[in-house]
Design an enzyme around this catalytic site. Structure first.
Site, mmCIF file in Angstrom:
data_model
loop_
_atom_site.group_PDB
_atom_site.id
_atom_site.type_symbol
_atom_site.label_atom_id
_atom_site.label_comp_id
_atom_site.label_asym_id
_atom_site.label_seq_id
_atom_site.Cartn_x
_atom_site.Cartn_y
_atom_site.Cartn_z
ATOM 1 N N THR A 289 0.843 -1.173 0.000
ATOM 2 C CA THR A 289 0.000 0.000 0.000
ATOM 3 C C THR A 289 0.890 1.238 0.000
ATOM 4 O O THR A 289 2.112 1.143 0.113
ATOM 5 C CB THR A 289 -0.921 0.010 1.244
ATOM 6 O OG1 THR A 289 -1.807 1.117 1.167
ATOM 7 C CG2 THR A 289 -0.106 0.129 2.510
ATOM 8 N N THR A 290 0.270 2.379 -0.114
ATOM 9 C CA THR A 290 0.968 3.659 0.026
ATOM 10 C C THR A 290 0.107 4.579 0.879
ATOM 11 O O THR A 290 -0.994 4.960 0.472
ATOM 12 C CB THR A 290 1.229 4.312 -1.338
ATOM 13 O OG1 THR A 290 2.036 3.457 -2.140
ATOM 14 C CG2 THR A 290 1.957 5.638 -1.145
#
Length: 289
Positions: A50-51
């Site tokens: 994820t970011t």
């Protein structure tokens, strides 16, 4: 007869965590197995990424994240919410196992609500971060995966804390968590200023997540943007990551602008003349050495 005598119930210590939280040794595993060894041997090993990012500036705290939930090479959900509100002045980004993150934020919401009922006011952001780190540290080694950035505004102003499932609790101005965090940090480290305006902060957060989704295969979907102010948190926008990245590519970059400013309008302008040579002194040799 008192209720304590009938149910054998004792009033819990208000300084400790809720008695309804299961103990770390109560997990059901096959007889003869150590819980940590069992999970490491038979637990699922699915790559996920994820970011998420958050940074503090003079007008509050910005939180942004992509919306892709991945399970190995499979996109489990393209529109998941990775920024979870805790109460009116506190929210957090989530990175790690989705079920663990959602569960522990529910536990945190309950514990903060109980503290507010006991003490008459909500704990500070630092207190909430410390509470979450202490609760999760009891499950260290049981394959719990929660990495979060708590963003809030309390009596001391905007505050930002990073909490990990092994009990780590850090305070800072910039945090990015997830597989796309190295790419996001590259954008944040260059454009971050504490005294920037609100619109500059919005543009920086969107640009950092959009560039990270371009380079990180496990990040994508859309870019969610939140802003925590003194009056409470606000959901600012949601943009498609690919469309946002395409629009950013059309904008002139700072390097390109500087190159255009440094390039002379006429050929030869800005060049330094050769010292000690006349125009006829330079000759091309006709014989090879």
């Amino acid at each position: 007869m008192a209720l304590q005598d009938v149910c054998k119930w004792q009033t819990p210590d208000t300084q400790e965590t809720s008695p309804h939280l299961p103990q770390a040794g109560s997990w059901a595993v096959p007889r003869g197995w150590d819980p940590q060894a069992f999970l490491q041997t038979h637990g699922p090993r699915l790559a996920h990424g994820t970011t998420t990012l958050a940074f503090r500036f003079r007008h509050g705290v910005i939180a942004a994240a992509d919306t892709r939930s991945s399970c190995g090479s499979y996109v489990a959900c393209p529109a998941s919410r990775k920024v979870i509100p805790v109460h009116q002045h506190l929210l957090g980004t989530t990175s790690g196992t989705s079920a663990d993150c959602v569960t522990w934020y529910r536990v945190l919401q309950r514990e903060l609500r109980l503290r507010a009922l006991r003490e008459g006011q909500l704990p500070s952001v630092a207190g909430a971060a410390k509470l979450l780190s202490v609760m999760m540290s009891r499950y260290r080694g049981l394959d719990l995966c929660v990495a979060t950035a708590l963003c809030g505004w309390d009596r001391s102003g905007p505050a930002l804390f990073y909490v990990y499932s092994d009990g780590t609790c850090l305070q800072g101005d910039i945090f990015s968590v997830g597989s796309g965090s190295p790419y996001a940090y590259g954008v944040l480290d260059r454009g971050y200023r504490y005294d920037m305006s609100t619109q500059e902060a919005y543009a920086l957060a969107r640009r950092a997540v959009a560039h990270a989704t371009r380079r990180d295969a496990y990040s994508g979907g859309s870019v969610d943007l939140f802003h925590v102010r003194e009056s409470g948190w606000e959901y600012v926008s949601c943009h498609d990551a690919w469309v946002l990245y395409s629009e950013l590519q059309k904008l002139p970059g700072p390097e390109k602008e500087r190159e255009e400013e440094a390039t002379p309008d006429r050929a030869g302008e800005g060049r330094e003349p050769s010292v000690g040579l006349a125009p006829g002194d330079l000759k091309v040799p006709t014989e090879s050495l």
